[in-house]
Write a protein that holds these residues in place. Structure first.
Motif, PDB file in Angstrom:
ATOM      1  N   MET A 190       0.827  -1.205   0.000  1.00 15.68           N
ATOM      2  CA  MET A 190       0.000   0.000   0.000  1.00 15.68           C
ATOM      3  C   MET A 190       0.866   1.263   0.000  1.00 15.68           C
ATOM      4  SD  MET A 190      -1.224   2.572   2.325  1.00 15.68           S
ATOM      5  CE  MET A 190      -0.481   1.860   3.732  1.00 15.68           C
ATOM      6  N   LEU A 191       1.890   1.282   0.844  1.00 16.85           N
ATOM      7  CA  LEU A 191       2.764   2.447   0.918  1.00 16.85           C
ATOM      8  C   LEU A 191       3.519   2.656  -0.389  1.00 16.85           C
ATOM      9  CD1 LEU A 191       3.789   4.703   2.742  1.00 16.85           C
ATOM     10  CD2 LEU A 191       5.584   3.153   3.518  1.00 16.85           C
ATOM     11  N   ALA A 192       4.040   1.578  -0.951  1.00 20.99           N
ATOM     12  CA  ALA A 192       4.759   1.679  -2.229  1.00 20.99           C
ATOM     13  C   ALA A 192       3.835   2.209  -3.325  1.00 20.99           C
ATOM     14  CB  ALA A 192       5.331   0.317  -2.618  1.00 20.99           C
ATOM     15  N   GLN A 193       2.588   1.755  -3.367  1.00 20.75           N
ATOM     16  CA  GLN A 193       1.632   2.243  -4.368  1.00 20.75           C
ATOM     17  C   GLN A 193       1.395   3.741  -4.202  1.00 20.75           C
ATOM     18  OE1 GLN A 193       0.830   0.945  -7.010  1.00 20.75           O
ATOM     19  NE2 GLN A 193      -0.333  -0.940  -6.852  1.00 20.75           N
ATOM     20  N   LEU A 194       1.206   4.195  -2.967  1.00 24.62           N
ATOM     21  CA  LEU A 194       0.938   5.615  -2.729  1.00 24.62           C
ATOM     22  C   LEU A 194       2.115   6.493  -3.141  1.00 24.62           C
ATOM     23  CD1 LEU A 194      -0.898   5.447   0.713  1.00 24.62           C
ATOM     24  CD2 LEU A 194      -1.900   6.020  -1.508  1.00 24.62           C
ATOM     25  N   VAL A 195       3.333   6.045  -2.870  1.00 21.89           N
ATOM     26  CA  VAL A 195       4.521   6.825  -3.230  1.00 21.89           C
ATOM     27  C   VAL A 195       4.806   6.731  -4.726  1.00 21.89           C
ATOM     28  CG1 VAL A 195       7.020   7.004  -2.893  1.00 21.89           C
ATOM     29  CG2 VAL A 195       5.518   6.696  -0.924  1.00 21.89           C
ATOM     30  N   HIS A 196       4.566   5.570  -5.317  1.00 28.28           N
ATOM     31  CA  HIS A 196       4.828   5.353  -6.741  1.00 28.28           C
ATOM     32  C   HIS A 196       3.860   6.137  -7.623  1.00 28.28           C
ATOM     33  CE1 HIS A 196       6.417   3.262 -10.196  1.00 28.28           C
ATOM     34  NE2 HIS A 196       5.278   2.638 -10.462  1.00 28.28           N
ATOM     35  N   CYS A 197       2.590   6.145  -7.265  1.00 27.45           N
ATOM     36  CA  CYS A 197       1.562   6.730  -8.123  1.00 27.45           C
ATOM     37  C   CYS A 197       1.354   8.228  -7.937  1.00 27.45           C
ATOM     38  CB  CYS A 197       0.233   6.012  -7.900  1.00 27.45           C
ATOM     39  SG  CYS A 197       0.221   4.316  -8.518  1.00 27.45           S
ATOM     40  N   PHE A 198       1.700   8.755  -6.772  1.00 29.35           N
ATOM     41  CA  PHE A 198       1.350  10.144  -6.477  1.00 29.35           C
ATOM     42  C   PHE A 198       2.523  10.945  -5.919  1.00 29.35           C
ATOM     43  CE2 PHE A 198      -2.421   7.519  -5.775  1.00 29.35           C
ATOM     44  CZ  PHE A 198      -3.331   8.122  -6.632  1.00 29.35           C
ATOM     45  N   GLU A 199       2.496  12.240  -6.196  1.00 26.89           N
ATOM     46  CA  GLU A 199       3.324  13.225  -5.499  1.00 26.89           C
ATOM     47  C   GLU A 199       2.418  13.783  -4.405  1.00 26.89           C
ATOM     48  OE1 GLU A 199       6.428  14.209  -5.946  1.00 26.89           O
ATOM     49  OE2 GLU A 199       6.897  13.268  -7.860  1.00 26.89           O
ATOM     50  N   TRP A 200       2.926  13.920  -3.180  1.00 19.58           N
ATOM     51  CA  TRP A 200       2.102  14.349  -2.052  1.00 19.58           C
ATOM     52  C   TRP A 200       2.551  15.702  -1.538  1.00 19.58           C
ATOM     53  CZ3 TRP A 200      -2.095  11.648  -0.527  1.00 19.58           C
ATOM     54  CH2 TRP A 200      -2.230  10.364  -1.044  1.00 19.58           C
ATOM     55  N   THR A 201       1.590  16.576  -1.242  1.00 18.04           N
ATOM     56  CA  THR A 201       1.891  17.880  -0.663  1.00 18.04           C
ATOM     57  C   THR A 201       0.930  18.154   0.490  1.00 18.04           C
ATOM     58  OG1 THR A 201       0.431  19.002  -2.230  1.00 18.04           O
ATOM     59  CG2 THR A 201       2.772  18.863  -2.823  1.00 18.04           C
ATOM     60  N   VAL A 202       1.346  19.038   1.365  1.00 11.83           N
ATOM     61  CA  VAL A 202       0.498  19.516   2.461  1.00 11.83           C
ATOM     62  C   VAL A 202       0.619  21.022   2.517  1.00 11.83           C
ATOM     63  CG1 VAL A 202       0.678  17.425   3.859  1.00 11.83           C
ATOM     64  CG2 VAL A 202       2.335  19.247   4.178  1.00 11.83           C
ATOM     65  N   GLU A 203      -0.363  21.657   3.125  1.00 15.27           N
ATOM     66  CA  GLU A 203      -0.277  23.094   3.349  1.00 15.27           C
ATOM     67  C   GLU A 203       0.284  23.325   4.742  1.00 15.27           C
ATOM     68  OE1 GLU A 203      -4.115  24.800   2.701  1.00 15.27           O
ATOM     69  OE2 GLU A 203      -4.109  24.295   0.565  1.00 15.27           O
ATOM     70  N   GLY A 204       1.302  24.150   4.858  1.00 12.74           N
ATOM     71  CA  GLY A 204       1.884  24.454   6.167  1.00 12.74           C
ATOM     72  C   GLY A 204       2.764  23.326   6.681  1.00 12.74           C
ATOM     73  N   ASP A 205       3.036  23.367   7.983  1.00 12.33           N
ATOM     74  CA  ASP A 205       3.886  22.374   8.630  1.00 12.33           C
ATOM     75  C   ASP A 205       3.046  21.236   9.173  1.00 12.33           C
ATOM     76  OD1 ASP A 205       6.235  23.821   8.196  1.00 12.33           O
ATOM     77  OD2 ASP A 205       5.939  24.995  10.030  1.00 12.33           O
ATOM     78  N   LEU A 206       3.645  20.071   9.277  1.00 15.39           N
ATOM     79  CA  LEU A 206       2.974  18.914   9.863  1.00 15.39           C
ATOM     80  C   LEU A 206       3.273  18.863  11.354  1.00 15.39           C
ATOM     81  CD1 LEU A 206       3.664  16.120   7.254  1.00 15.39           C
ATOM     82  CD2 LEU A 206       1.491  17.192   7.762  1.00 15.39           C
ATOM     83  N   ASP A 207       2.240  18.844  12.163  1.00 18.36           N
ATOM     84  CA  ASP A 207       2.399  18.704  13.610  1.00 18.36           C
ATOM     85  C   ASP A 207       2.313  17.222  13.933  1.00 18.36           C
ATOM     86  OD1 ASP A 207       2.329  18.710  16.363  1.00 18.36           O
ATOM     87  OD2 ASP A 207       0.670  20.132  16.522  1.00 18.36           O
ATOM     88  N   MET A 208       3.380  16.665  14.471  1.00 20.05           N
ATOM     89  CA  MET A 208       3.436  15.227  14.748  1.00 20.05           C
ATOM     90  C   MET A 208       3.073  14.909  16.201  1.00 20.05           C
ATOM     91  SD  MET A 208       4.096  14.052  11.813  1.00 20.05           S
ATOM     92  CE  MET A 208       4.492  12.344  12.113  1.00 20.05           C
ATOM     93  N   THR A 209       2.458  15.847  16.914  1.00 23.16           N
ATOM     94  CA  THR A 209       2.048  15.616  18.295  1.00 23.16           C
ATOM     95  C   THR A 209       1.062  14.460  18.347  1.00 23.16           C
ATOM     96  OG1 THR A 209       2.313  17.967  18.753  1.00 23.16           O
ATOM     97  CG2 THR A 209       1.016  16.687  20.342  1.00 23.16           C
ATOM     98  N   GLU A 210       1.277  13.567  19.327  1.00 18.49           N
ATOM     99  CA  GLU A 210       0.437  12.375  19.456  1.00 18.49           C
ATOM    100  C   GLU A 210      -0.520  12.507  20.637  1.00 18.49           C
ATOM    101  OE1 GLU A 210       3.420   8.875  18.059  1.00 18.49           O
ATOM    102  OE2 GLU A 210       3.940   9.958  19.889  1.00 18.49           O
TER     103      GLU A 210
END
Length: 166
Positions: A122-142
């Protein structure tokens, strides 16, 4: 996905490995996964930092024993904090840093390949098929609980990378 997006170097290295195994004319298949060592390292590094459950199922000692200098009586129930083990600086160099390369050549549980094929695919498919972007910074707080989800959901935008992807 959050760590891959936060680390373009990792995304690039994954994409190069996937392209070298699969090419750009077809999608990733299950038989390709065994040839993708770096993709597997990314999954392992992700699970080290973000285990599905921070505490493993309770264990019970079957006899008196001593572990790490601590006496554990027979029938003691133990909770193992996988989240803390994955961040322990005595076990990991720069434990809070996302560095999949630390798993290159490292031994692991023999059952992991069987259990992780679906995640790797699944991860390989997502990285292979698409370029991914986000707006702003990613907050990794759990948020802690029975699992450790991120406090804020990932909102990522895919752009089709290959015409062969569905």
């Amino acid at each position: 996905m959050s760590e891959i997006i936060r680390h373009p170097r990792v995304a690039k290295k994954m994409r190069e490995e996937i392209d070298s195994v699969v090419g750009r004319e077809r999608v990733v298949s299950e038989r390709d996964i065994a040839s993708m060592e770096y993709v597997e390292c990314v999954v392992k590094e992700t699970l080290r930092l973000y285990p599905a459950a921070p505490f493993l199922l309770p264990h019970e000692s079957t006899q008196d024993c001593t572990v790490g200098g601590y006496f554990i009586p027979e029938r003691t129930r133990l909770m193992i904090n996988a989240w803390a083990i994955g961040r322990d600086p005595s076990l990991w160099e720069d434990p809070l840093e996302f560095r999949p390369e630390r798993f290159l050549g490292r031994r692991g549980c023999p059952g992991v390949p069987m259990a992780s094929v679906t995640v790797n695919l699944m991860l390989a498919q997502l990285v292979h098929c698409f370029e991914w972007t986000v707006e702003g910074d990613l907050d990794m707080t759990e948020v802690f609980g029975g699992t450790t989800p991120r406090r804020d959901e990932l909102l990522a935008f895919p752009a089709l990378r290959l015409s062969t992807c569905p």
